[in-house]
Design a protein around this motif. Structure first.
Motif, mmCIF file in Angstrom:
data_model
loop_
_atom_site.group_PDB
_atom_site.id
_atom_site.type_symbol
_atom_site.label_atom_id
_atom_site.label_comp_id
_atom_site.label_asym_id
_atom_site.label_seq_id
_atom_site.Cartn_x
_atom_site.Cartn_y
_atom_site.Cartn_z
ATOM 1 N N ASN A 67 0.813 -1.212 0.000
ATOM 2 C CA ASN A 67 0.000 0.000 0.000
ATOM 3 C C ASN A 67 0.852 1.270 0.000
ATOM 4 O O ASN A 67 0.582 2.222 0.713
ATOM 5 C CB ASN A 67 -0.938 -0.005 1.224
ATOM 6 C CG ASN A 67 -1.996 1.070 1.131
ATOM 7 O OD1 ASN A 67 -2.542 1.310 0.060
ATOM 8 N ND2 ASN A 67 -2.290 1.725 2.248
ATOM 9 N N ILE A 68 1.939 1.262 -0.783
ATOM 10 C CA ILE A 68 2.714 2.466 -1.033
ATOM 11 C C ILE A 68 3.023 2.479 -2.527
ATOM 12 O O ILE A 68 2.932 1.448 -3.203
ATOM 13 C CB ILE A 68 4.021 2.519 -0.212
ATOM 14 C CG1 ILE A 68 4.970 1.381 -0.608
ATOM 15 C CG2 ILE A 68 3.741 2.497 1.271
ATOM 16 C CD1 ILE A 68 6.345 1.509 0.034
ATOM 17 N N PRO A 69 3.362 3.642 -3.098
ATOM 18 C CA PRO A 69 3.591 3.720 -4.547
ATOM 19 C C PRO A 69 4.676 2.752 -5.024
ATOM 20 O O PRO A 69 5.726 2.638 -4.400
ATOM 21 C CB PRO A 69 4.022 5.179 -4.753
ATOM 22 C CG PRO A 69 3.417 5.918 -3.601
ATOM 23 C CD PRO A 69 3.466 4.964 -2.444
ATOM 24 N N PHE A 70 4.410 2.081 -6.132
ATOM 25 C CA PHE A 70 5.380 1.148 -6.686
ATOM 26 C C PHE A 70 6.578 1.872 -7.303
ATOM 27 O O PHE A 70 7.558 1.233 -7.685
ATOM 28 C CB PHE A 70 4.703 0.247 -7.724
ATOM 29 C CG PHE A 70 4.111 -1.005 -7.129
ATOM 30 C CD1 PHE A 70 4.550 -2.250 -7.513
ATOM 31 C CD2 PHE A 70 3.115 -0.927 -6.169
ATOM 32 C CE1 PHE A 70 4.017 -3.401 -6.963
ATOM 33 C CE2 PHE A 70 2.575 -2.071 -5.614
ATOM 34 C CZ PHE A 70 3.026 -3.311 -6.007
ATOM 35 N N THR A 71 6.508 3.178 -7.409
ATOM 36 C CA THR A 71 7.651 3.958 -7.900
ATOM 37 C C THR A 71 8.730 4.089 -6.827
ATOM 38 O O THR A 71 9.855 4.488 -7.125
ATOM 39 C CB THR A 71 7.195 5.363 -8.323
ATOM 40 O OG1 THR A 71 6.458 5.971 -7.250
ATOM 41 C CG2 THR A 71 6.309 5.299 -9.562
ATOM 42 N N ASN A 72 8.398 3.768 -5.573
ATOM 43 C CA ASN A 72 9.373 3.840 -4.496
ATOM 44 C C ASN A 72 10.380 2.699 -4.655
ATOM 45 O O ASN A 72 10.002 1.529 -4.713
ATOM 46 C CB ASN A 72 8.645 3.721 -3.142
ATOM 47 C CG ASN A 72 9.550 4.016 -1.962
ATOM 48 O OD1 ASN A 72 10.698 3.592 -1.929
ATOM 49 N ND2 ASN A 72 9.031 4.737 -0.986
ATOM 50 N N PRO A 73 11.694 3.002 -4.711
ATOM 51 C CA PRO A 73 12.702 1.941 -4.889
ATOM 52 C C PRO A 73 12.667 0.874 -3.801
ATOM 53 O O PRO A 73 13.085 -0.260 -4.028
ATOM 54 C CB PRO A 73 14.032 2.711 -4.869
ATOM 55 C CG PRO A 73 13.680 4.098 -5.290
ATOM 56 C CD PRO A 73 12.311 4.350 -4.727
ATOM 57 N N TYR A 74 12.166 1.212 -2.620
ATOM 58 C CA TYR A 74 12.039 0.231 -1.547
ATOM 59 C C TYR A 74 11.190 -0.945 -2.012
ATOM 60 O O TYR A 74 11.491 -2.109 -1.715
ATOM 61 C CB TYR A 74 11.393 0.891 -0.318
ATOM 62 C CG TYR A 74 11.162 -0.036 0.853
ATOM 63 C CD1 TYR A 74 12.032 -0.052 1.935
ATOM 64 C CD2 TYR A 74 10.081 -0.903 0.884
ATOM 65 C CE1 TYR A 74 11.830 -0.902 3.015
ATOM 66 C CE2 TYR A 74 9.864 -1.761 1.950
ATOM 67 C CZ TYR A 74 10.733 -1.759 3.007
ATOM 68 O OH TYR A 74 10.530 -2.614 4.060
ATOM 69 N N VAL A 75 10.112 -0.635 -2.745
ATOM 70 C CA VAL A 75 9.186 -1.681 -3.193
ATOM 71 C C VAL A 75 9.890 -2.672 -4.112
ATOM 72 O O VAL A 75 9.697 -3.885 -4.006
ATOM 73 C CB VAL A 75 7.965 -1.062 -3.902
ATOM 74 C CG1 VAL A 75 7.054 -2.143 -4.467
ATOM 75 C CG2 VAL A 75 7.182 -0.182 -2.935
ATOM 76 N N ALA A 76 10.717 -2.147 -5.025
ATOM 77 C CA ALA A 76 11.428 -3.016 -5.961
ATOM 78 C C ALA A 76 12.319 -4.006 -5.221
ATOM 79 O O ALA A 76 12.362 -5.202 -5.561
ATOM 80 C CB ALA A 76 12.255 -2.176 -6.926
ATOM 81 N N GLU A 77 13.026 -3.553 -4.194
ATOM 82 C CA GLU A 77 13.920 -4.443 -3.444
ATOM 83 C C GLU A 77 13.140 -5.444 -2.605
ATOM 84 O O GLU A 77 13.534 -6.604 -2.464
ATOM 85 C CB GLU A 77 14.866 -3.610 -2.578
ATOM 86 C CG GLU A 77 15.840 -2.768 -3.406
ATOM 87 C CD GLU A 77 17.043 -2.306 -2.610
ATOM 88 O OE1 GLU A 77 17.476 -3.029 -1.697
ATOM 89 O OE2 GLU A 77 17.559 -1.214 -2.913
ATOM 90 N N LEU A 78 12.020 -4.989 -2.038
ATOM 91 C CA LEU A 78 11.179 -5.898 -1.251
ATOM 92 C C LEU A 78 10.621 -7.013 -2.141
ATOM 93 O O LEU A 78 10.668 -8.197 -1.787
ATOM 94 C CB LEU A 78 10.032 -5.123 -0.612
ATOM 95 C CG LEU A 78 9.153 -5.899 0.375
ATOM 96 C CD1 LEU A 78 9.915 -6.159 1.674
ATOM 97 C CD2 LEU A 78 7.869 -5.137 0.660
ATOM 98 N N LEU A 79 10.133 -6.641 -3.318
ATOM 99 C CA LEU A 79 9.573 -7.628 -4.247
ATOM 100 C C LEU A 79 10.649 -8.570 -4.775
ATOM 101 O O LEU A 79 10.379 -9.751 -5.031
ATOM 102 C CB LEU A 79 8.868 -6.929 -5.411
ATOM 103 C CG LEU A 79 7.526 -6.275 -5.075
ATOM 104 C CD1 LEU A 79 7.005 -5.490 -6.275
ATOM 105 C CD2 LEU A 79 6.498 -7.329 -4.660
ATOM 106 N N GLU A 80 11.854 -8.079 -4.935
ATOM 107 C CA GLU A 80 12.948 -8.938 -5.398
ATOM 108 C C GLU A 80 13.247 -10.002 -4.343
ATOM 109 O O GLU A 80 13.506 -11.167 -4.679
ATOM 110 C CB GLU A 80 14.200 -8.106 -5.673
ATOM 111 C CG GLU A 80 15.350 -8.881 -6.300
ATOM 112 C CD GLU A 80 15.014 -9.498 -7.653
ATOM 113 O OE1 GLU A 80 15.603 -10.560 -7.970
ATOM 114 O OE2 GLU A 80 14.164 -8.947 -8.378
#
Length: 340
Positions: A67-80
């Motif tokens: 529930n935060i913008p997928f443009t946030n680089p944190y999200v990319a690392e979490l999903l990885e």
């Protein structure tokens, strides 16, 4: 196309044994498991997902709600990290959207209609109504950075308090006494924990907490710029700033330099996250490393353990934080009056 019977014949085992291997049952010897897997690879057998679900009672799919913008680089690392943990698990991942502001909406119905085996939730605060729904349900759930627990609900977070505490102590060691903090949205678990760490760090260094040195932003680059601008307007601006995220820290640095000041020559800046961009930004960012990839991976590993073993106790995990020192922090600038 090869069938399960072909695999059983090739491996010299029963169809039931092949099914157990496919569905990750534990009561199969390593030797037999290897034979079955070799036969599956040789024959290029692909089990039917629908039939597999009928046998196991599972969909072999887990959901993730971020529930935060997928443009946030944190999200990319979490999903990885989540992707890494899922690669050899036999489970697929479904990204979920949720109408969190719709009072008539049921997140449980949403999950059950998709026949999900479990969910990972990030960015939903502990007072939201879906938290109670999940606690009361039988859906295995892992929360990231939300400290709630239940019969089938666990959580994982970073050591947010100690992380910011370390950042303040680092700046104190460089001679800084006017240390400001750009916090996340207050009232949220992570933001409150990090603010607690800031206040504890000041107290540990015998520095008085001052309201004027606290600003709030939304973790974004733009938010960091706006918050830093307010701090720079003070009659006595801080000599150092700790930020609630790396993106906010980068925004703060951008604003500092736009005013004609240098980092760290005039003002030192510390971030929180240690996203990839932190080390390539100029100046490279001193930041709190919270092992984002590991948090994503471990959230899935424990979720699968809860799915496959109803007796598995939901975990409450705190990942250690560490400080990564780079170019954005330096010794406090000594004024001409102080140098005399």
């Amino acid at each position: 196309m090869a069938s399960i019977h072909d695999v059983a014949k090739e491996a010299g085992v029963s169809v039931a044994t092949v099914s157990k291997v496919i569905n990750h049952y534990p009561d199969v010897s390593d030797k037999t498991r290897k034979k079955v897997k070799s036969a599956i690879e040789l024959l290029r057998y692909r089990p039917n997902a629908i039939a597999r679900g009928l046998v196991t009672g599972r969909s072999w799919t887990v959901g993730v709600l971020i529930n935060i913008p997928f443009t946030n680089p944190y999200v990319a690392e979490l999903l990885e990290g989540i992707k890494t943990a899922l690669e050899n698990s036999g489970y697929d991942l479904m990204r979920l959207s949720a109408r969190l502001n719709d009072e008539s909406y049921s997140f449980i119905d949403h999950c059950e209609s998709r026949n999900l085996d479990g969910v990972v939730i990030f960015g939903v605060e502990r007072d939201h109504r879906i938290i109670g729904e999940l606690i009361r349900s039988d859906i295995p759930t892992m929360f990231v950075d939300t400290d709630v627990m239940g019969n089938r609900v666990g959580n994982i977070t970073s050591d947010n308090v100690n992380g910011v505490h370390m950042a303040v102590s680092h700046l104190y060691g460089l001679g800084h006494r006017d240390i400001a903090y750009i916090a996340g949205t207050l009232g949220h678990t992570v933001a409150e924990r990090r603010l607690q760490g800031y206040k504890q760090g000041l107290a540990h260094c015998s520095i008085e907490y001052r309201d004027k040195y606290l600003e709030v932003c939304d973790y974004s680059f733009e938010g960091g710029m706006v918050a830093m601008r307010k701090l720079l307007h003070l009659q006595s601006p801080p000599t150092a700033v700790v930020c609630t995220s790396d993106m906010a820290a980068m925004g703060a640095i951008h604003e500092i330099e736009a005013w004609g000041f240098s980092v760290p020559g005039d003002i030192s800046v510390v971030g929180f996250d240690n996203i990839f961009e932190a080390k390539v930004f100029k100046p490279s960012l001193t930041t709190v490393n919270q092992n984002i990839h590991n948090i994503g991976a471990r959230s899935i590993e424990h979720l699968i353990s809860m799915i496959e073993n109803p007796e598995y106790s939901p975990p409450e995990i705190m990942e250690p934080a560490s400080l990564v020192i780079r170019q954005s922090t330096g010794k406090v600038k000594v004024s001409e009056d102080q140098s005399r």
